[in-house]
Design a protein around this motif. Sequence first.
Motif, mmCIF file in Angstrom:
data_model
loop_
_atom_site.group_PDB
_atom_site.id
_atom_site.type_symbol
_atom_site.label_atom_id
_atom_site.label_comp_id
_atom_site.label_asym_id
_atom_site.label_seq_id
_atom_site.Cartn_x
_atom_site.Cartn_y
_atom_site.Cartn_z
ATOM 1 N N TYR A 191 0.832 -1.210 0.000
ATOM 2 C CA TYR A 191 0.000 0.000 0.000
ATOM 3 C C TYR A 191 0.868 1.263 0.000
ATOM 4 O O TYR A 191 0.605 2.212 -0.750
ATOM 5 N N PHE A 192 1.919 1.276 0.837
ATOM 6 C CA PHE A 192 2.724 2.492 0.978
ATOM 7 C C PHE A 192 3.814 2.614 -0.078
ATOM 8 O O PHE A 192 4.211 3.732 -0.431
ATOM 9 N N SER A 193 4.317 1.510 -0.566
ATOM 10 C CA SER A 193 5.419 1.594 -1.534
ATOM 11 C C SER A 193 4.950 1.460 -2.979
ATOM 12 O O SER A 193 5.652 1.865 -3.902
ATOM 13 N N GLY A 194 3.775 0.852 -3.164
ATOM 14 C CA GLY A 194 3.258 0.667 -4.512
ATOM 15 C C GLY A 194 3.828 -0.543 -5.225
ATOM 16 O O GLY A 194 3.606 -0.716 -6.426
ATOM 17 N N VAL A 195 4.559 -1.379 -4.515
ATOM 18 C CA VAL A 195 5.157 -2.551 -5.138
ATOM 19 C C VAL A 195 5.066 -3.725 -4.171
ATOM 20 O O VAL A 195 5.113 -3.563 -2.954
ATOM 21 N N TRP A 196 4.898 -4.920 -4.731
ATOM 22 C CA TRP A 196 4.868 -6.116 -3.902
ATOM 23 C C TRP A 196 6.270 -6.484 -3.448
ATOM 24 O O TRP A 196 7.254 -6.218 -4.134
ATOM 25 N N VAL A 197 6.344 -7.102 -2.287
ATOM 26 C CA VAL A 197 7.631 -7.495 -1.714
ATOM 27 C C VAL A 197 8.394 -8.439 -2.650
ATOM 28 O O VAL A 197 9.601 -8.309 -2.835
ATOM 29 N N TYR A 198 7.678 -9.390 -3.243
ATOM 30 C CA TYR A 198 8.309 -10.386 -4.108
ATOM 31 C C TYR A 198 7.832 -10.200 -5.553
ATOM 32 O O TYR A 198 6.626 -10.024 -5.795
ATOM 33 N N PRO A 199 8.746 -10.243 -6.526
ATOM 34 C CA PRO A 199 8.367 -10.072 -7.936
ATOM 35 C C PRO A 199 7.289 -11.057 -8.388
ATOM 36 O O PRO A 199 6.486 -10.733 -9.264
ATOM 37 N N LEU A 200 7.246 -12.236 -7.805
ATOM 38 C CA LEU A 200 6.244 -13.223 -8.181
ATOM 39 C C LEU A 200 4.834 -12.689 -8.006
ATOM 40 O O LEU A 200 3.945 -12.959 -8.826
ATOM 41 N N LEU A 201 4.608 -11.891 -6.947
ATOM 42 C CA LEU A 201 3.271 -11.360 -6.678
ATOM 43 C C LEU A 201 2.841 -10.362 -7.750
ATOM 44 O O LEU A 201 1.638 -10.142 -7.955
ATOM 45 N N ARG A 235 -3.023 -14.710 -6.136
ATOM 46 C CA ARG A 235 -2.318 -14.194 -4.958
ATOM 47 C C ARG A 235 -2.934 -14.776 -3.683
ATOM 48 O O ARG A 235 -2.213 -15.159 -2.742
ATOM 49 N N PHE A 236 -4.263 -14.834 -3.642
ATOM 50 C CA PHE A 236 -4.927 -15.426 -2.471
ATOM 51 C C PHE A 236 -4.544 -16.895 -2.322
ATOM 52 O O PHE A 236 -4.351 -17.396 -1.210
ATOM 53 N N VAL A 237 -4.430 -17.574 -3.461
ATOM 54 C CA VAL A 237 -4.005 -18.978 -3.420
ATOM 55 C C VAL A 237 -2.590 -19.079 -2.862
ATOM 56 O O VAL A 237 -2.288 -19.948 -2.032
ATOM 57 N N MET A 238 -1.710 -18.172 -3.298
ATOM 58 C CA MET A 238 -0.333 -18.193 -2.825
ATOM 59 C C MET A 238 -0.258 -17.912 -1.327
ATOM 60 O O MET A 238 0.453 -18.606 -0.580
ATOM 61 N N PHE A 239 -1.005 -16.894 -0.873
ATOM 62 C CA PHE A 239 -0.985 -16.569 0.556
ATOM 63 C C PHE A 239 -1.558 -17.723 1.383
ATOM 64 O O PHE A 239 -1.030 -18.055 2.453
ATOM 65 N N GLY A 240 -2.629 -18.335 0.880
ATOM 66 C CA GLY A 240 -3.169 -19.496 1.568
ATOM 67 C C GLY A 240 -2.183 -20.646 1.592
ATOM 68 O O GLY A 240 -2.068 -21.369 2.588
ATOM 69 N N GLY A 241 -1.443 -20.793 0.481
ATOM 70 C CA GLY A 241 -0.422 -21.836 0.413
ATOM 71 C C GLY A 241 0.707 -21.596 1.401
ATOM 72 O O GLY A 241 1.254 -22.538 1.982
#
Length: 275
Positions: free
Chosen positions: A216-226, A234-240
């Motif tokens: 939200y604050f940086s505008g970029v996901w932590v991991y390029p995969l996301l 993404r929800f599947v990945m987080f659940g995984g």
Amino acid sequence: MTKSKKQLREQQAAREAAQANTAQLETHNDAYTSGAFSYLRFLVHLLAAAQFCYGIYYYLLKVHWPKGLHEEEELKTRWGGKFKYLTFLDVVLQAVYHTVALLNDLVGDNTVTVAPKSFLRQCRDYLFATFAFPIAHNVAVSFWIIYLWDRELIFPAELDAIFPSWLNHVVHTNVALLAIMDLFTCFRCFPSRLAGVTGNASFMILYIIWVHIVRYFSGVWVYPLLEVLSMPLRFVMFGGMVGLSLLCYLLGEFINNIVWAPEFKLLQQKKTKQG
């Protein structure tokens, strides 16, 4: 009269069985808490604590993003710092755990018992079962699977210039290997399934919330995969991620019960005789 003699024989047999059980437990404790085994356990905790503490120092102070970034790129890379990566949080967790375990080796309690009286021992056992073992294996398994599939999705080649290979193995390989060594050298009773699963799942859910705050604050996901996944995936990945962590917790509990089966059997027999 005959019945009375029979009862006496049964009582005598019960006392002898209890004494034999106590003697076996004392033998196990002598072998476990003194001699070569205790030195091995101490060495594992000392090397692990030193390695992970140095890894944190190097990761924080020696690994720097390239200079000359534009303001937008600066925000993306700097927001949340190293603490936005599960890898770094895991190394901090491992350093804390092995330091607690080392202190317990020095001033705490390592006896084979169901209910340890030492507070350090209780902290050591809960930290390992709920966080140190499952999170370490979650990080190691997920990182190397994605790395072998397409490293650009999790550890781009550009990072090789600022992130040395030895540090990569400290934070992504040794965390799991040393957790396994610890499991084989430290007797422990895992917490109740509810307490362990709740603590582990809470940690992972809080991390996922943190990942979204960084986004939200940086505008970029932590991991390029996301970045390349759709919202449902993404929800599947987080659940995984949560599911893999819980699976690692159950795996640790299962292996612990197998490795220390003789000691658990003796403790159960003692409890049954006392009850």
